[in-house]
Design a protein around this motif. Structure first.
Motif, mmCIF file in Angstrom:
data_model
loop_
_atom_site.group_PDB
_atom_site.id
_atom_site.type_symbol
_atom_site.label_atom_id
_atom_site.label_comp_id
_atom_site.label_asym_id
_atom_site.label_seq_id
_atom_site.Cartn_x
_atom_site.Cartn_y
_atom_site.Cartn_z
ATOM 1 N N LEU A 123 -3.447 -5.823 3.362
ATOM 2 C CA LEU A 123 -2.088 -6.240 3.019
ATOM 3 C C LEU A 123 -1.906 -7.741 3.249
ATOM 4 C CD1 LEU A 123 0.247 -3.447 4.462
ATOM 5 C CD2 LEU A 123 0.198 -4.260 2.089
ATOM 6 N N MET B 65 -0.432 10.350 3.787
ATOM 7 C CA MET B 65 -0.624 9.639 5.050
ATOM 8 C C MET B 65 -0.898 10.569 6.227
ATOM 9 S SD MET B 65 2.090 6.472 4.768
ATOM 10 C CE MET B 65 2.018 6.137 6.521
ATOM 11 N N LEU C 133 3.644 -1.016 3.776
ATOM 12 C CA LEU C 133 2.980 0.280 3.712
ATOM 13 C C LEU C 133 4.065 1.336 3.563
ATOM 14 C CD1 LEU C 133 0.730 2.420 4.097
ATOM 15 C CD2 LEU C 133 1.069 2.149 6.580
ATOM 16 N N ARG D 85 4.148 -5.050 7.291
ATOM 17 C CA ARG D 85 3.123 -5.774 8.053
ATOM 18 C C ARG D 85 3.695 -7.098 8.504
ATOM 19 N NH1 ARG D 85 -0.346 -9.906 7.819
ATOM 20 N NH2 ARG D 85 -2.613 -9.699 8.147
ATOM 21 N N ILE E 75 -5.557 -0.794 6.724
ATOM 22 C CA ILE E 75 -4.455 -1.031 5.775
ATOM 23 C C ILE E 75 -3.854 -2.408 6.024
ATOM 24 C CG2 ILE E 75 -2.134 -0.288 5.123
ATOM 25 C CD1 ILE E 75 -3.133 2.617 5.756
ATOM 26 N N VAL F 251 0.868 -1.171 0.000
ATOM 27 C CA VAL F 251 0.000 0.000 0.000
ATOM 28 C C VAL F 251 0.906 1.222 0.000
ATOM 29 C CG1 VAL F 251 -1.715 1.342 1.266
ATOM 30 C CG2 VAL F 251 -1.868 -1.159 1.236
ATOM 31 N N ARG G 21 8.546 3.872 5.402
ATOM 32 C CA ARG G 21 8.165 2.503 5.026
ATOM 33 C C ARG G 21 8.069 1.637 6.286
ATOM 34 N NH1 ARG G 21 12.508 -0.634 1.391
ATOM 35 N NH2 ARG G 21 13.564 -0.822 3.407
#
Length: 258
Positions: free
Chosen positions: A127, A111, A133, A257, A123, A105, A254
């Motif tokens: 993912l 953001m 992300l 997840r 989010i 994402v 960055r």
């Protein structure tokens, strides 16, 4: 900025969609490549994609891109710039995609508008495990003397609290993503990349006029602020005549997840 003011700013861009598409800068492939570097696959969601500035770079790099944008006025510009990309109306807090459906994402210059208490879990939901992300922001390089002067003369409405590298680092340090429960995110990483945009004094003024703080400003106040910027640019040998390169950095946050 309180919640109501933030909502007003975040929803303002549709009123200037065509100008945004014409004047806002793109993103360097080096920055986007780093942003996606830990992603396990090519499926990318461009979240709050706006007019497709970042979408176009992702497509050019061979990613399988789907876009989501809350403002109904922006996707027409995206579809014109990047035909064929699937585009949905939605937001970071309510993403119209299935669980685990993307490998990354990305959200270009966006953001800071998210309600992370809601957007973070949402989010994480879309993912895939190990997905990334990433948020790239185009900021002004105020280590250059005339750019530092521009930032000082412009005021926060035109050059705001994330629009220089040091200010960006301070602002993004306050973004909180879920680190407990499941799913959650790992530790954030940051990187910066040299960038620039070919401008004239008039087109730089037009660029700054697409900032949220300028769009929502009363017209007389906005014209006064833009006039002050025009006078400053006319006074500087670097910007008084013809085209010049606006020195910028693309700063990237960055997280992965888990």
């Amino acid at each position: 900025m309180d919640h109501d003011e933030r909502s007003l700013h975040a929803s303002s861009f549709g009123a200037a969609a065509a100008a945004y598409a014409e004047h806002r800068p793109d993103y360097t492939q080096a920055a986007v490549r780093w942003a996606l570097g830990s992603a396990p696959g090519p499926r990318v969601l461009d979240l709050c994609a706006g007019t497709g500035k970042l979408t176009a770079v992702l497509v050019a790099m061979g990613a399988e891109v789907v876009s989501v944008e809350p403002d109904p006025a922006m996707p027409a510009e995206l579809r014109s710039a990047v035909p064929g990309v699937r585009a949905f109306q939605g937001s970071a807090e309510s993403i119209p995609l299935p669980d685990g459906s993307v490998d990354a994402v990305v959200a270009g210059n966006a953001m800071h508008w998210f309600d992370m208490a809601v957007a973070g879990p949402e989010i994480a939901r879309v993912l895939a495990p190990g997905g990334v992300l990433a948020g790239p922001w185009n900021v002004l390089d105020d280590e250059v003397d005339w750019v530092e002067g521009l930032a000082e003369i412009s005021g926060n409405a035109a050059i705001g609290p994330r629009d220089t590298p040091a200010a960006w680092r301070a602002e993004t340090a306050r973004m909180h993503l879920p680190k407990t429960g499941a799913p959650r995110f790992g530790s954030p990483e940051q990187a910066g990349f040299a960038h620039g945009q070919l401008r004239t004094a008039d087109s730089l003024v037009a660029t700054l006029a697409t900032r949220a703080g300028m769009i929502v400003m009363p017209e007389a106040e906005r014209e006064h602020a833009l006039g002050r910027i025009r006078s400053y640019l006319a006074s500087r040998p670097e910007t008084a005549e013809g085209e010049f390169t606006l020195p910028m950095r693309t700063s990237v946050l960055r997280v992965r997840r888990l």
